[in-house]
Structures are given as C-alpha cells and as structure tokens.
Scaffold this motif. Sequence first.
Motif, PDB file in Angstrom:
ATOM      1  N   GLU A  68      23.390   2.680 -57.932  1.00  0.00           N
ATOM      2  CA  GLU A  68      22.696   3.598 -57.270  1.00  0.00           C
ATOM      3  C   GLU A  68      23.818   4.921 -57.146  1.00  0.00           C
ATOM      4  OE1 GLU A  68      20.074   2.794 -54.274  1.00  0.00           O
ATOM      5  OE2 GLU A  68      19.055   1.372 -55.652  1.00  0.00           O
ATOM      6  N   VAL A  69      23.370   6.274 -57.477  1.00  0.00           N
ATOM      7  CA  VAL A  69      24.320   7.211 -57.307  1.00  0.00           C
ATOM      8  C   VAL A  69      23.552   8.206 -56.407  1.00  0.00           C
ATOM      9  CG1 VAL A  69      25.619   7.032 -59.125  1.00  0.00           C
ATOM     10  CG2 VAL A  69      23.743   8.346 -59.317  1.00  0.00           C
ATOM     11  N   ASP A  70      24.306   9.010 -55.740  1.00  0.00           N
ATOM     12  CA  ASP A  70      23.707  10.042 -54.622  1.00  0.00           C
ATOM     13  C   ASP A  70      23.781  11.300 -55.433  1.00  0.00           C
ATOM     14  OD1 ASP A  70      23.425   8.271 -52.489  1.00  0.00           O
ATOM     15  OD2 ASP A  70      25.511   8.581 -51.740  1.00  0.00           O
ATOM     16  N   GLY A  71      22.568  12.096 -55.027  1.00  0.00           N
ATOM     17  CA  GLY A  71      22.798  13.459 -55.560  1.00  0.00           C
ATOM     18  C   GLY A  71      22.448  14.496 -54.439  1.00  0.00           C
ATOM     19  N   GLU A 113      26.601   2.359 -66.849  1.00  0.00           N
ATOM     20  CA  GLU A 113      25.452   3.119 -66.327  1.00  0.00           C
ATOM     21  C   GLU A 113      25.346   3.137 -64.933  1.00  0.00           C
ATOM     22  OE1 GLU A 113      22.179   1.091 -69.541  1.00  0.00           O
ATOM     23  OE2 GLU A 113      23.348  -0.450 -68.014  1.00  0.00           O
ATOM     24  N   VAL A 114      24.499   4.278 -64.595  1.00  0.00           N
ATOM     25  CA  VAL A 114      24.164   4.561 -63.112  1.00  0.00           C
ATOM     26  C   VAL A 114      22.540   4.793 -62.972  1.00  0.00           C
ATOM     27  CG1 VAL A 114      26.389   5.632 -62.795  1.00  0.00           C
ATOM     28  CG2 VAL A 114      24.423   6.984 -63.357  1.00  0.00           C
ATOM     29  N   GLN A 115      22.168   4.593 -61.710  1.00  0.00           N
ATOM     30  CA  GLN A 115      20.883   4.977 -61.310  1.00  0.00           C
ATOM     31  C   GLN A 115      20.926   6.225 -60.849  1.00  0.00           C
ATOM     32  OE1 GLN A 115      18.668   1.725 -59.352  1.00  0.00           O
ATOM     33  NE2 GLN A 115      19.999   0.311 -59.944  1.00  0.00           N
ATOM     34  N   LEU A 141      20.305  18.848 -58.832  1.00  0.00           N
ATOM     35  CA  LEU A 141      21.095  17.739 -58.164  1.00  0.00           C
ATOM     36  C   LEU A 141      22.469  17.683 -58.719  1.00  0.00           C
ATOM     37  CD1 LEU A 141      18.403  14.964 -57.666  1.00  0.00           C
ATOM     38  CD2 LEU A 141      18.795  17.018 -56.088  1.00  0.00           C
ATOM     39  N   ARG A 142      23.542  17.702 -58.027  1.00  0.00           N
ATOM     40  CA  ARG A 142      24.902  17.149 -58.513  1.00  0.00           C
ATOM     41  C   ARG A 142      25.122  15.801 -58.189  1.00  0.00           C
ATOM     42  NH1 ARG A 142      30.553  20.506 -57.844  1.00  0.00           N
ATOM     43  NH2 ARG A 142      29.103  21.846 -58.973  1.00  0.00           N
ATOM     44  N   VAL A 143      25.271  15.140 -59.218  1.00  0.00           N
ATOM     45  CA  VAL A 143      25.348  13.522 -59.143  1.00  0.00           C
ATOM     46  C   VAL A 143      26.761  13.152 -58.925  1.00  0.00           C
ATOM     47  CG1 VAL A 143      24.658  11.499 -60.316  1.00  0.00           C
ATOM     48  CG2 VAL A 143      23.212  13.213 -60.614  1.00  0.00           C
ATOM     49  N   ASP A 144      26.983  12.265 -57.922  1.00  0.00           N
ATOM     50  CA  ASP A 144      28.258  11.815 -57.540  1.00  0.00           C
ATOM     51  C   ASP A 144      28.372  10.257 -58.458  1.00  0.00           C
ATOM     52  OD1 ASP A 144      28.557  13.761 -55.839  1.00  0.00           O
ATOM     53  OD2 ASP A 144      28.030  12.711 -54.092  1.00  0.00           O
ATOM     54  N   VAL A 145      29.051  10.562 -59.579  1.00  0.00           N
ATOM     55  CA  VAL A 145      29.411   9.335 -60.255  1.00  0.00           C
ATOM     56  C   VAL A 145      30.321   8.413 -59.566  1.00  0.00           C
ATOM     57  CG1 VAL A 145      30.256   8.281 -62.529  1.00  0.00           C
ATOM     58  CG2 VAL A 145      28.874  10.461 -62.299  1.00  0.00           C
TER      59      VAL A 145
END
Length: 342
Positions: free
Chosen positions: A24-27, A224-226, A256-260
């Motif tokens: 899971e990643v934050d946005g 992969e990321v959620q 949203l900017r996603v933190d990979v």
Amino acid sequence: MRDAVLGVAAVVPLLLGSVVGGDEVDGRVEMRFQDPQITEASGLVVRDGLVVTVNDSGDSARIFTVDPADGRTVGITTWDAKPVDDEALAPAGPGKVWVGDIGDNAAARPSVTVTRVPFGPGERHLAGTPYELVYPDGPVDAETLMADPGTGRLYIVSKEVFGGTVYAAPETLDPDRPNRLEAVGSALGIATDGAFLPDGQHVVVRDYRQAAFYTWPDLDLVGEVQLPPERQGEAIAVDEEFSIHVTSEGVEAPVLRVDVPTRLARQVAPASAPIASPPPSPEVDREGSELPEAPASDRPAWPWFLTGWIGLAVIVALVFALRRPPKQRGHDEPPPGLDRPS
C-alpha cells in the motif's frame, strides 16, 4: 435476462480491479480541479509545471490546462472533431499532448483515433489532424495511451478482464490511411491508464486500485503497489522528475502524488531522480545501501486465487443465465402444434 447479463458484465471489472497485490502506498493531495467542466478526468499529463486532463465520453473535443498551484484552469484547447470516447492522454513533445479517442466499451468500433494538440495557458482552437488506428484482430476496449519518450512511438493497452494486450502503433503515423497496430506484449488487466517513465526503460500501468511497473520493452513485471483509494481511479502520469501522479473521475477530483516504496523506486528510477520525495520513514535506508527484495515465494498468492474464483463464478452465472430453460407447460397442456383430443 439480457439486463441481468449486462449487469454482471458491468460489475466484473470493478470486482476484479479490487483484488490487488503489492505494498500500500500513500498519496498526498497536490490540488483539486476547480473547473466545474472537468467532471470525468480520464487522462493525465504533467509537464512544464502544468497539469493537462481530458474528460471521457460525452464531452466535446477539448483538453484542459490546469495550474497545480491552485487547481484553476488556465487554458483550454479545442479542435474540429466529434470524439466517441476520449479516454487517454500522452506526452507528444514540448507543449503538446496526444489525445486518445480509444474508448470502446462494446468493442464495436472498426477503428479508433489519436490527435496531437497543443496545451498551455490561454484559449486556442485548431483543425486537428486525426490519425486512425486499427487493431490486428478486431475491435477491443482501451483507456491507456503511452508515448515512448525516446522515439515518440505510441502504444495502447487494452482494457480486458484477465490481462491487457500492449499494442504498438507504426513508428510513423499516416494521416491519410488506417495505421495498423501490432501486439507486442501483455500487461495488467482492467487497465485504465499508463505511462512511460522518463528513462524510457520502464512503464507503469494502472487499474482502478493498483499500479504495476514493467521493464521496457521486455514487459517483465518489476513490482506492484496498491494505490490510495479513489472514487474511480482513471488516470496516471509520470512527470520529468519521475514523480507519479494519479486522479479520478468526479467534480473537484484531487490529483495525488504517490509515494512509491524505496526498494521499488530504486529499480525503476535513477538514484539522482527518485520517483517521489516522501518524508523519512523506517523503510528508508539512510546509509544508501540497497534494501533486499522480497523473494517471489514470499509474496502472497491469495489475490490470484481470489481473482480466479471471481472469474469462474462470473462465467458460471453467465452460462446459467444464457441456458435458462423454457417455461414449463402444465401437465394437461399438449405439446405445441397438437390439438387437444375432442
């Protein structure tokens, strides 16, 4: 019966898209679209400090240029066309984007089109030159258009339940005749958008709930990321700094900017250009040494099994719906074509 079948078919993509794997990643909300005309953002390009988006089916031929500082629309480009279903954007060189009129929910269009148009502040109108594309094996639905940053060549990923097909357009498009696409590989199913990374050696493809990173051109899965929860996640973009941006349909939808995750970022982006700049966390290796990648055997297998069972259940439901027996006659009712005895 037809309505029941169509209802089942319509919910399948959302069910399968909800079965996800990966971290899971934050946005972080960068901004919200302020323009009430942006109701169904289905494509996204982030270039030159600006955000470009397009509505999907039902809108006219136009794109919106948005200032990410406050979400206001600062430019609209229109062109002479009557789109069927604009679903995607891709970078097309300095100050321009490709618009993909490639949506085809019924998989019935004999061809689809792409058009290269300028973006930026101000209002402008142009004739526009559509390039017609045809699939090698008949129509398919698609919402993903990607452009190789090195060659400019276009690629489409089909939106299919059990895996998408990646199609390559000709290296040079001909405006005067159909351009035949070529299948070159496979990617994530239920693909709603995708983009090349700036190095030209990786691509990312998303569905409603997750994103998958692949090597290019081999299309080997890297990770992969959620993605963060969205109303209906439709679009993804990668800017010049390797940062990932996503957005959804809906009025005043956020970008949203996603933190990979760090270990994935190190595999798909150079050390000098991280995909995102999240605050320090226990996952970050502050000494700069590479974090170990989890072996494939340790990755959970339940998403694949659950996806398979959902797919099987849908197929069984469709078969039974189509094979529903005819209405039974009463015991005293003679077979059709025979008269009752007098």
